[in-house]
Design a protein around this motif. Structure first.
Motif, PDB file in Angstrom:
ATOM      1  N   VAL A   9       0.797  -1.205   0.000  1.00 34.79           N
ATOM      2  CA  VAL A   9       0.000   0.000   0.000  1.00 34.79           C
ATOM      3  C   VAL A   9       0.843   1.274   0.000  1.00 34.79           C
ATOM      4  O   VAL A   9       0.524   2.243  -0.657  1.00 34.79           O
ATOM      5  N   ALA A  10       1.898   1.324   0.744  1.00 36.98           N
ATOM      6  CA  ALA A  10       2.642   2.556   0.972  1.00 36.98           C
ATOM      7  C   ALA A  10       3.499   2.954  -0.221  1.00 36.98           C
ATOM      8  O   ALA A  10       3.984   2.122  -0.967  1.00 36.98           O
ATOM      9  N   ASP A  11       3.672   4.275  -0.392  1.00 33.73           N
ATOM     10  CA  ASP A  11       4.552   4.787  -1.435  1.00 33.73           C
ATOM     11  C   ASP A  11       6.013   4.576  -1.077  1.00 33.73           C
ATOM     12  O   ASP A  11       6.835   4.365  -1.945  1.00 33.73           O
ATOM     13  N   GLU A  12       6.324   4.693   0.210  1.00 40.26           N
ATOM     14  CA  GLU A  12       7.711   4.535   0.646  1.00 40.26           C
ATOM     15  C   GLU A  12       7.783   3.616   1.853  1.00 40.26           C
ATOM     16  O   GLU A  12       7.048   3.778   2.814  1.00 40.26           O
ATOM     17  N   VAL A  13       8.715   2.679   1.756  1.00 37.32           N
ATOM     18  CA  VAL A  13       8.976   1.743   2.837  1.00 37.32           C
ATOM     19  C   VAL A  13      10.485   1.640   2.961  1.00 37.32           C
ATOM     20  O   VAL A  13      11.198   1.563   1.958  1.00 37.32           O
ATOM     21  N   GLY A  25      14.136  -2.061  12.339  1.00 45.21           N
ATOM     22  CA  GLY A  25      12.919  -2.632  11.764  1.00 45.21           C
ATOM     23  C   GLY A  25      12.404  -1.808  10.597  1.00 45.21           C
ATOM     24  O   GLY A  25      12.980  -0.800  10.207  1.00 45.21           O
ATOM     25  N   ARG A  26      11.290  -2.247  10.040  1.00 47.07           N
ATOM     26  CA  ARG A  26      10.694  -1.596   8.870  1.00 47.07           C
ATOM     27  C   ARG A  26       9.925  -0.341   9.276  1.00 47.07           C
ATOM     28  O   ARG A  26       9.217  -0.344  10.273  1.00 47.07           O
ATOM     29  N   ILE A  27      10.069   0.735   8.478  1.00 45.83           N
ATOM     30  CA  ILE A  27       9.345   1.990   8.696  1.00 45.83           C
ATOM     31  C   ILE A  27       8.619   2.328   7.403  1.00 45.83           C
ATOM     32  O   ILE A  27       9.189   2.246   6.317  1.00 45.83           O
ATOM     33  N   VAL A  28       7.341   2.739   7.534  1.00 44.65           N
ATOM     34  CA  VAL A  28       6.472   3.011   6.398  1.00 44.65           C
ATOM     35  C   VAL A  28       6.019   4.465   6.408  1.00 44.65           C
ATOM     36  O   VAL A  28       5.603   4.975   7.446  1.00 44.65           O
ATOM     37  N   TYR A  29       6.090   5.137   5.253  1.00 46.79           N
ATOM     38  CA  TYR A  29       5.501   6.476   5.099  1.00 46.79           C
ATOM     39  C   TYR A  29       4.008   6.224   4.964  1.00 46.79           C
ATOM     40  O   TYR A  29       3.508   5.861   3.915  1.00 46.79           O
ATOM     41  N   ALA A  30       3.260   6.430   6.045  1.00 49.20           N
ATOM     42  CA  ALA A  30       1.877   5.977   6.112  1.00 49.20           C
ATOM     43  C   ALA A  30       0.834   7.011   5.722  1.00 49.20           C
ATOM     44  O   ALA A  30      -0.227   6.655   5.228  1.00 49.20           O
ATOM     45  N   ASP A  31       1.100   8.308   5.970  1.00 49.73           N
ATOM     46  CA  ASP A  31       0.049   9.298   5.778  1.00 49.73           C
ATOM     47  C   ASP A  31       0.658  10.695   5.782  1.00 49.73           C
ATOM     48  O   ASP A  31       1.843  10.874   6.071  1.00 49.73           O
ATOM     49  N   GLU A  32      -0.175  11.664   5.448  1.00 51.00           N
ATOM     50  CA  GLU A  32       0.192  13.077   5.543  1.00 51.00           C
ATOM     51  C   GLU A  32      -0.966  13.817   6.204  1.00 51.00           C
ATOM     52  O   GLU A  32      -2.125  13.587   5.862  1.00 51.00           O
ATOM     53  N   ILE A  33      -0.645  14.669   7.169  1.00 48.78           N
ATOM     54  CA  ILE A  33      -1.639  15.499   7.840  1.00 48.78           C
ATOM     55  C   ILE A  33      -1.151  16.930   7.687  1.00 48.78           C
ATOM     56  O   ILE A  33      -0.205  17.348   8.366  1.00 48.78           O
ATOM     57  N   GLY A  34      -1.750  17.667   6.755  1.00 44.09           N
ATOM     58  CA  GLY A  34      -1.266  19.017   6.465  1.00 44.09           C
ATOM     59  C   GLY A  34       0.189  18.947   6.047  1.00 44.09           C
ATOM     60  O   GLY A  34       0.557  18.163   5.178  1.00 44.09           O
ATOM     61  N   PRO A  35       1.075  19.735   6.686  1.00 40.83           N
ATOM     62  CA  PRO A  35       2.493  19.728   6.332  1.00 40.83           C
ATOM     63  C   PRO A  35       3.298  18.613   6.998  1.00 40.83           C
ATOM     64  O   PRO A  35       4.508  18.524   6.834  1.00 40.83           O
ATOM     65  N   THR A  36       2.618  17.744   7.744  1.00 38.81           N
ATOM     66  CA  THR A  36       3.311  16.722   8.537  1.00 38.81           C
ATOM     67  C   THR A  36       3.228  15.349   7.885  1.00 38.81           C
ATOM     68  O   THR A  36       2.137  14.867   7.557  1.00 38.81           O
ATOM     69  N   ALA A  37       4.387  14.717   7.706  1.00 38.46           N
ATOM     70  CA  ALA A  37       4.438  13.336   7.233  1.00 38.46           C
ATOM     71  C   ALA A  37       4.279  12.423   8.441  1.00 38.46           C
ATOM     72  O   ALA A  37       4.774  12.728   9.532  1.00 38.46           O
ATOM     73  N   VAL A  38       3.589  11.305   8.235  1.00 42.89           N
ATOM     74  CA  VAL A  38       3.366  10.345   9.310  1.00 42.89           C
ATOM     75  C   VAL A  38       4.002   9.017   8.907  1.00 42.89           C
ATOM     76  O   VAL A  38       3.617   8.423   7.904  1.00 42.89           O
ATOM     77  N   PHE A  39       4.983   8.582   9.685  1.00 40.33           N
ATOM     78  CA  PHE A  39       5.618   7.292   9.477  1.00 40.33           C
ATOM     79  C   PHE A  39       5.073   6.329  10.526  1.00 40.33           C
ATOM     80  O   PHE A  39       4.791   6.727  11.652  1.00 40.33           O
ATOM     81  N   ALA A  40       4.934   5.056  10.169  1.00 40.19           N
ATOM     82  CA  ALA A  40       4.482   4.024  11.095  1.00 40.19           C
ATOM     83  C   ALA A  40       5.548   2.943  11.179  1.00 40.19           C
ATOM     84  O   ALA A  40       6.266   2.684  10.214  1.00 40.19           O
ATOM     85  N   TYR A  41       5.629   2.312  12.341  1.00 39.35           N
ATOM     86  CA  TYR A  41       6.595   1.231  12.529  1.00 39.35           C
ATOM     87  C   TYR A  41       6.101   0.289  13.620  1.00 39.35           C
ATOM     88  O   TYR A  41       5.194   0.618  14.372  1.00 39.35           O
ATOM     89  N   GLY A  42       6.727  -0.860  13.689  1.00 40.53           N
ATOM     90  CA  GLY A  42       6.402  -1.824  14.733  1.00 40.53           C
ATOM     91  C   GLY A  42       5.266  -2.749  14.349  1.00 40.53           C
ATOM     92  O   GLY A  42       4.572  -2.543  13.363  1.00 40.53           O
ATOM     93  N   PRO A  43       5.060  -3.774  15.177  1.00 39.52           N
ATOM     94  CA  PRO A  43       3.987  -4.732  14.917  1.00 39.52           C
ATOM     95  C   PRO A  43       2.618  -4.128  15.226  1.00 39.52           C
ATOM     96  O   PRO A  43       2.509  -3.166  15.993  1.00 39.52           O
ATOM     97  N   ALA A  44       1.573  -4.689  14.650  1.00 35.10           N
ATOM     98  CA  ALA A  44       0.210  -4.179  14.835  1.00 35.10           C
ATOM     99  C   ALA A  44      -0.199  -4.153  16.303  1.00 35.10           C
ATOM    100  O   ALA A  44      -0.931  -3.274  16.734  1.00 35.10           O
ATOM    101  N   GLU A  45       0.306  -5.102  17.095  1.00 31.53           N
ATOM    102  CA  GLU A  45      -0.073  -5.141  18.503  1.00 31.53           C
ATOM    103  C   GLU A  45       0.713  -4.144  19.358  1.00 31.53           C
ATOM    104  O   GLU A  45       0.347  -3.891  20.502  1.00 31.53           O
ATOM    105  N   ASP A  46       1.769  -3.562  18.831  1.00 25.03           N
ATOM    106  CA  ASP A  46       2.566  -2.583  19.581  1.00 25.03           C
ATOM    107  C   ASP A  46       3.143  -1.548  18.611  1.00 25.03           C
ATOM    108  O   ASP A  46       4.353  -1.431  18.450  1.00 25.03           O
ATOM    109  N   PRO A  47       2.271  -0.765  17.929  1.00 25.83           N
ATOM    110  CA  PRO A  47       2.739   0.146  16.882  1.00 25.83           C
ATOM    111  C   PRO A  47       3.363   1.422  17.427  1.00 25.83           C
ATOM    112  O   PRO A  47       3.132   1.816  18.570  1.00 25.83           O
ATOM    113  N   GLY A  48       4.156   2.045  16.577  1.00 22.20           N
ATOM    114  CA  GLY A  48       4.714   3.358  16.864  1.00 22.20           C
ATOM    115  C   GLY A  48       4.463   4.271  15.687  1.00 22.20           C
ATOM    116  O   GLY A  48       4.158   3.815  14.578  1.00 22.20           O
TER     117      GLY A  48
END
Length: 150
Positions: A22-26, A32-55
């Motif tokens: 799904v992600a444009d950048e991984v 561990g793996r980090i994903v460019y998950a979303d954008e909120i206004g001027p802020t990029a949102v990266f996600a990382y970690g397992p689904a049960e303990d995300p960051g």
């Protein structure tokens, strides 16, 4: 910075699937793996970690910047971490958390996709000695595990 329910659902899907399809950048990193998950206004949102303990990592000024990236400031947040801060910040899915720290990311390549390195801290403390080093996960196919050899 509250994520609306659609963005929250999308972030949950990225975390559960590892962001492979799904992600444009991984990026693959030394933590561990980090994903460019979303954008909120001027802020990029990266996600990382397992689904049960995300960051999540919020990086101000990076949203919609895909070439000639430089150095950006932000913060990371989790539901639990080694150090508890005295103040709270929005974390995963916008839920307030006392487990966060500063994050500075520096892109090493001008083109897309790019390698980067980051320094981070707990709360507003000094940067930790371990830098995060990231390389793009370009062309990695999502595949089922190979069958065990007999």
């Amino acid at each position: 910075m509250k994520l609306n329910s659609l963005k929250a659902l999308g972030l949950a899907v990225l975390l559960m699937t590892g962001g492979n399809a799904v992600a444009d950048e991984v990026w693959n990193t030394n933590v561990g793996r980090i994903v460019y998950a979303d954008e909120i206004g001027p802020t990029a949102v990266f996600a990382y970690g397992p689904a049960e303990d995300p960051g999540v990592i919020y990086i101000l000024g990076l949203a919609k910047v895909y070439e000639n990236r430089g150095t950006y400031e932000g913060y990371w947040a989790e539901n639990k971490a080694k150090v508890e801060c005295t103040t709270e910040r929005p974390g995963i899915f916008g839920k307030m958390t006392k487990y966060w720290g500063r994050y500075q990311i520096k892109f090493l390549d001008k083109g897309f996709p790019a390698r980067w390195e980051a320094t981070w801290s707990y709360c507003d403390g000094a940067a930790e000695s371990v830098k995060i080093e990231a390389t793009p996960a370009v062309g990695e196919a999502v595949a089922a595990p190979a069958p065990a050899k007999k």
